[in-house]
Design a protein around this motif. Structure first.
Motif, PDB file in Angstrom:
ATOM      1  N   GLU A  38      -1.504  11.097  -4.482  1.00 45.49           N
ATOM      2  CA  GLU A  38      -2.193  10.360  -5.362  1.00 45.49           C
ATOM      3  C   GLU A  38      -1.292   9.928  -6.416  1.00 45.49           C
ATOM      4  N   GLY A  39      -1.241   8.912  -6.897  1.00 45.70           N
ATOM      5  CA  GLY A  39      -0.423   8.215  -7.922  1.00 45.70           C
ATOM      6  C   GLY A  39       1.148   8.057  -7.453  1.00 45.70           C
ATOM      7  N   ARG A  40       1.594   8.459  -6.791  1.00 49.00           N
ATOM      8  CA  ARG A  40       3.066   8.240  -6.336  1.00 49.00           C
ATOM      9  C   ARG A  40       3.443   6.904  -5.646  1.00 49.00           C
ATOM     10  N   VAL A  41       4.555   6.249  -5.923  1.00 49.20           N
ATOM     11  CA  VAL A  41       4.912   5.013  -5.072  1.00 49.20           C
ATOM     12  C   VAL A  41       5.904   5.433  -4.323  1.00 49.20           C
ATOM     13  N   VAL A  42       5.637   4.994  -3.079  1.00 49.01           N
ATOM     14  CA  VAL A  42       6.687   5.420  -2.148  1.00 49.01           C
ATOM     15  C   VAL A  42       7.383   4.212  -1.347  1.00 49.01           C
ATOM     16  N   ILE A  43       8.575   4.055  -0.981  1.00 51.53           N
ATOM     17  CA  ILE A  43       9.317   2.984  -0.150  1.00 51.53           C
ATOM     18  C   ILE A  43       9.633   3.760   1.130  1.00 51.53           C
ATOM     19  N   VAL A  44       9.265   2.702   2.130  1.00 52.89           N
ATOM     20  CA  VAL A  44       9.650   3.320   3.284  1.00 52.89           C
ATOM     21  C   VAL A  44      10.467   2.134   4.099  1.00 52.89           C
ATOM     22  N   THR A  45      11.842   2.358   4.424  1.00 51.69           N
ATOM     23  CA  THR A  45      12.568   1.184   5.176  1.00 51.69           C
ATOM     24  C   THR A  45      12.300   1.464   6.732  1.00 51.69           C
ATOM     25  N   GLY A  46      12.314   0.042   7.230  1.00 55.65           N
ATOM     26  CA  GLY A  46      12.118   0.117   8.588  1.00 55.65           C
ATOM     27  C   GLY A  46      10.761   0.409   9.011  1.00 55.65           C
ATOM     28  N   ALA A  47       9.857   0.050   8.042  1.00 54.52           N
ATOM     29  CA  ALA A  47       8.350   0.335   8.305  1.00 54.52           C
ATOM     30  C   ALA A  47       7.503  -0.522   9.205  1.00 54.52           C
ATOM     31  N   GLY A  48       8.039  -1.508   9.698  1.00 55.15           N
ATOM     32  CA  GLY A  48       7.084  -2.358  10.376  1.00 55.15           C
ATOM     33  C   GLY A  48       6.702  -1.875  11.825  1.00 55.15           C
ATOM     34  N   ARG A  49       7.200  -1.065  12.493  1.00 53.88           N
ATOM     35  CA  ARG A  49       7.136  -0.437  13.661  1.00 53.88           C
ATOM     36  C   ARG A  49       7.320   1.289  13.787  1.00 53.88           C
ATOM     37  N   GLY A  50       6.955   1.870  14.976  1.00 54.40           N
ATOM     38  CA  GLY A  50       7.554   2.987  15.053  1.00 54.40           C
ATOM     39  C   GLY A  50       7.140   4.236  14.102  1.00 54.40           C
ATOM     40  N   LEU A  51       8.151   4.939  13.928  1.00 52.37           N
ATOM     41  CA  LEU A  51       8.225   5.917  13.026  1.00 52.37           C
ATOM     42  C   LEU A  51       7.934   5.382  11.266  1.00 52.37           C
ATOM     43  N   GLY A  52       8.574   4.383  10.975  1.00 49.49           N
ATOM     44  CA  GLY A  52       8.316   4.045   9.798  1.00 49.49           C
ATOM     45  C   GLY A  52       6.989   3.402   9.553  1.00 49.49           C
ATOM     46  N   ARG A  53       6.583   2.914  10.268  1.00 49.40           N
ATOM     47  CA  ARG A  53       5.059   2.208  10.209  1.00 49.40           C
ATOM     48  C   ARG A  53       4.100   3.364  10.290  1.00 49.40           C
ATOM     49  N   ALA A  54       4.316   4.502  10.976  1.00 49.22           N
ATOM     50  CA  ALA A  54       3.604   5.965  11.023  1.00 49.22           C
ATOM     51  C   ALA A  54       3.730   6.554   9.531  1.00 49.22           C
ATOM     52  N   HIS A  55       4.952   6.598   8.891  1.00 51.82           N
ATOM     53  CA  HIS A  55       5.220   7.047   7.941  1.00 51.82           C
ATOM     54  C   HIS A  55       4.298   6.394   6.768  1.00 51.82           C
ATOM     55  N   ALA A  56       4.377   5.194   6.670  1.00 49.69           N
ATOM     56  CA  ALA A  56       3.785   4.197   5.511  1.00 49.69           C
ATOM     57  C   ALA A  56       2.327   4.346   5.741  1.00 49.69           C
ATOM     58  N   LEU A  57       1.655   4.449   6.831  1.00 49.15           N
ATOM     59  CA  LEU A  57       0.235   4.593   6.973  1.00 49.15           C
ATOM     60  C   LEU A  57      -0.297   5.747   6.475  1.00 49.15           C
ATOM     61  N   ALA A  58       0.646   6.969   6.950  1.00 49.57           N
ATOM     62  CA  ALA A  58       0.443   8.405   6.336  1.00 49.57           C
ATOM     63  C   ALA A  58       0.348   8.394   4.940  1.00 49.57           C
ATOM     64  N   TYR A  59       1.449   7.902   4.267  1.00 54.94           N
ATOM     65  CA  TYR A  59       1.544   8.065   2.833  1.00 54.94           C
ATOM     66  C   TYR A  59       0.369   7.457   2.177  1.00 54.94           C
ATOM     67  N   ALA A  60      -0.084   6.127   2.614  1.00 54.78           N
ATOM     68  CA  ALA A  60      -0.986   5.487   1.975  1.00 54.78           C
ATOM     69  C   ALA A  60      -2.337   6.340   2.057  1.00 54.78           C
ATOM     70  N   ALA A  61      -2.530   6.985   3.200  1.00 49.61           N
ATOM     71  CA  ALA A  61      -3.549   7.755   3.625  1.00 49.61           C
ATOM     72  C   ALA A  61      -3.627   9.040   2.685  1.00 49.61           C
ATOM     73  N   GLU A  62      -2.689   9.337   2.116  1.00 50.80           N
ATOM     74  CA  GLU A  62      -2.559  10.563   1.101  1.00 50.80           C
ATOM     75  C   GLU A  62      -2.658   9.973  -0.552  1.00 50.80           C
ATOM     76  N   GLY A  63      -2.896   8.865  -0.621  1.00 51.83           N
ATOM     77  CA  GLY A  63      -2.952   7.977  -1.892  1.00 51.83           C
ATOM     78  C   GLY A  63      -2.010   7.333  -2.302  1.00 51.83           C
ATOM     79  N   ALA A  64      -0.747   7.257  -1.777  1.00 54.44           N
ATOM     80  CA  ALA A  64       0.295   6.655  -2.197  1.00 54.44           C
ATOM     81  C   ALA A  64       0.196   5.255  -2.381  1.00 54.44           C
ATOM     82  N   ARG A  65       1.130   4.339  -2.913  1.00 55.70           N
ATOM     83  CA  ARG A  65       1.149   3.140  -3.096  1.00 55.70           C
ATOM     84  C   ARG A  65       2.409   2.733  -2.579  1.00 55.70           C
ATOM     85  N   VAL A  66       2.590   1.871  -1.371  1.00 53.07           N
ATOM     86  CA  VAL A  66       3.588   1.981  -0.291  1.00 53.07           C
ATOM     87  C   VAL A  66       4.354   0.675  -0.526  1.00 53.07           C
ATOM     88  N   VAL A  67       5.454   0.637  -0.591  1.00 48.07           N
ATOM     89  CA  VAL A  67       6.415  -0.495  -0.365  1.00 48.07           C
ATOM     90  C   VAL A  67       7.094  -0.696   1.121  1.00 48.07           C
TER      91      VAL A  67
END
Length: 305
Positions: A8-37
């Motif tokens: 909650e409240g954290r800002v997270v960058i995930v590179t290569g986040a359009g597919r695969g592992l990166g996409r999964a990471h981005a969605l998981a961070y957002a589900a835990e309250g992060a704002r994601v780049v």
């Protein structure tokens, strides 16, 4: 009743986040309250540009679920692209807390058939593509620390079993992923004084890169079975490593796949001998053979034998 969100409240960058592992990471961070780049250049498996915008699709997924995200389509293996990546987080959300370096692609060849361009391209996206975003994020965090605002910053780098053991037909990829481990250890040692923790994962999951190379082991199971190779299995550890809850964990490498997490232990001194003087070549050879007989057998290179 669910507990507080881990990011909650954290800002997270995930590179290569359009597919695969990166996409999964981005969605998981957002589900835990992060704002994601969500960074993705939108290229093919071999690094050539693609016609779509996978980063925008992931942003849409996050927003549809009630989260906050912004897309970044720059090339993070360039100085300008990496700088704009960090700038996007700061200009959009006013801060940066976590960097997940994940972008990469493959150009597999046996060594005797591996072109210099294929070597350079893979080293560039994996190793340089880790270094430059890390450099620009670290510069921001150092400046914050010097202004008395020491962050609780996190970096999660992405290595591979190929970087730990090697993988036949992947000399360029294995070298890059091994280099990422070295970079992780140095960054953890250098940046700790600025409130930055740096760790790496060596994941195994079904992605565009692995589903062809390891088709048999990466195949999805039946509907009622646990999908051990789903990329979403890797993300919980990545989210925790990128959260303030991981305080005190830095300079470590974790192998993760399915429901398994392993702390990897790197090079340590094994059997040794000291003559106290210079060896002759024959003595050195005899001694080396005796020490090898006492040493642990190394893990097998992927694809060998």
């Amino acid at each position: 009743m669910s507990g507080p969100l881990l990011c909650e409240g954290r800002v997270v960058i995930v590179t290569g986040a359009g597919r695969g592992l990166g996409r999964a990471h981005a969605l998981a961070y957002a589900a835990e309250g992060a704002r994601v780049v969500v960074n993705d250049l939108g290229v093919g498996l071999d690094g050539t540009p693609g016609p779509d915008s996978p980063a925008a699709r992931v942003v849409a997924e996050i927003r549809a679920a009630g989260g906050q995200a912004v897309a970044h389509g720059g090339d993070i293996a360039t100085t300008d692209g990496a700088a704009s990546l960090v700038r996007t987080a700061l200009e959009t959300y006013g801060r940066l807390d976590t960097l997940v370096n994940n972008a990469g692609f493959l150009r597999d060849r046996m060594l005797v058939n591996l072109d210099e361009d294929d070597w350079d391209a893979v080293l560039r996206v994996h190793l340089k593509g880790h270094f430059l975003p890390l450099k620009h994020a670290a510069a921001h965090w150092r400046a914050e620390a010097k202004e008395g605002r020491t962050p609780r910053a996190r970096v999660v780098n992405t290595s591979s079993g190929a970087g730990l053991l090697g993988s036949v037909g992947q000399g360029n990829y294995s070298a890059a992923k091994a280099g990422i481990i070295g970079l992780t250890l140095v960054a953890a040692a250098e940046l700790g004084r600025y409130g930055v923790q740096v760790n790496a994962i060596a994941p195994a999951a079904r992605t565009r890169m692995t589903e062809r190379t390891f088709a048999d082991t990466m195949a999805a199971p039946g509907a009622d079975s646990f999908d051990a190779m789903a990329p979403e299995n890797v993300s919980p550890l990545v989210v925790w490593l990128g959260a303030s809850a991981s305080t005190g964990v830095t300079g470590r490498v974790f192998e993760t796949e399915g429901g398994r997490i392993t702390v990897m232990e790197g090079w340590r001194p094994g059997p040794t001998a000291d003559k106290g003087a210079r060896w002759t070549p024959s003595e050195a050879g005899d001694t080396a053979l005796k020490l090898l007989a006492e040493a642990e057998v190394p893990g097998a290179v992927y694809g060998a034998g």
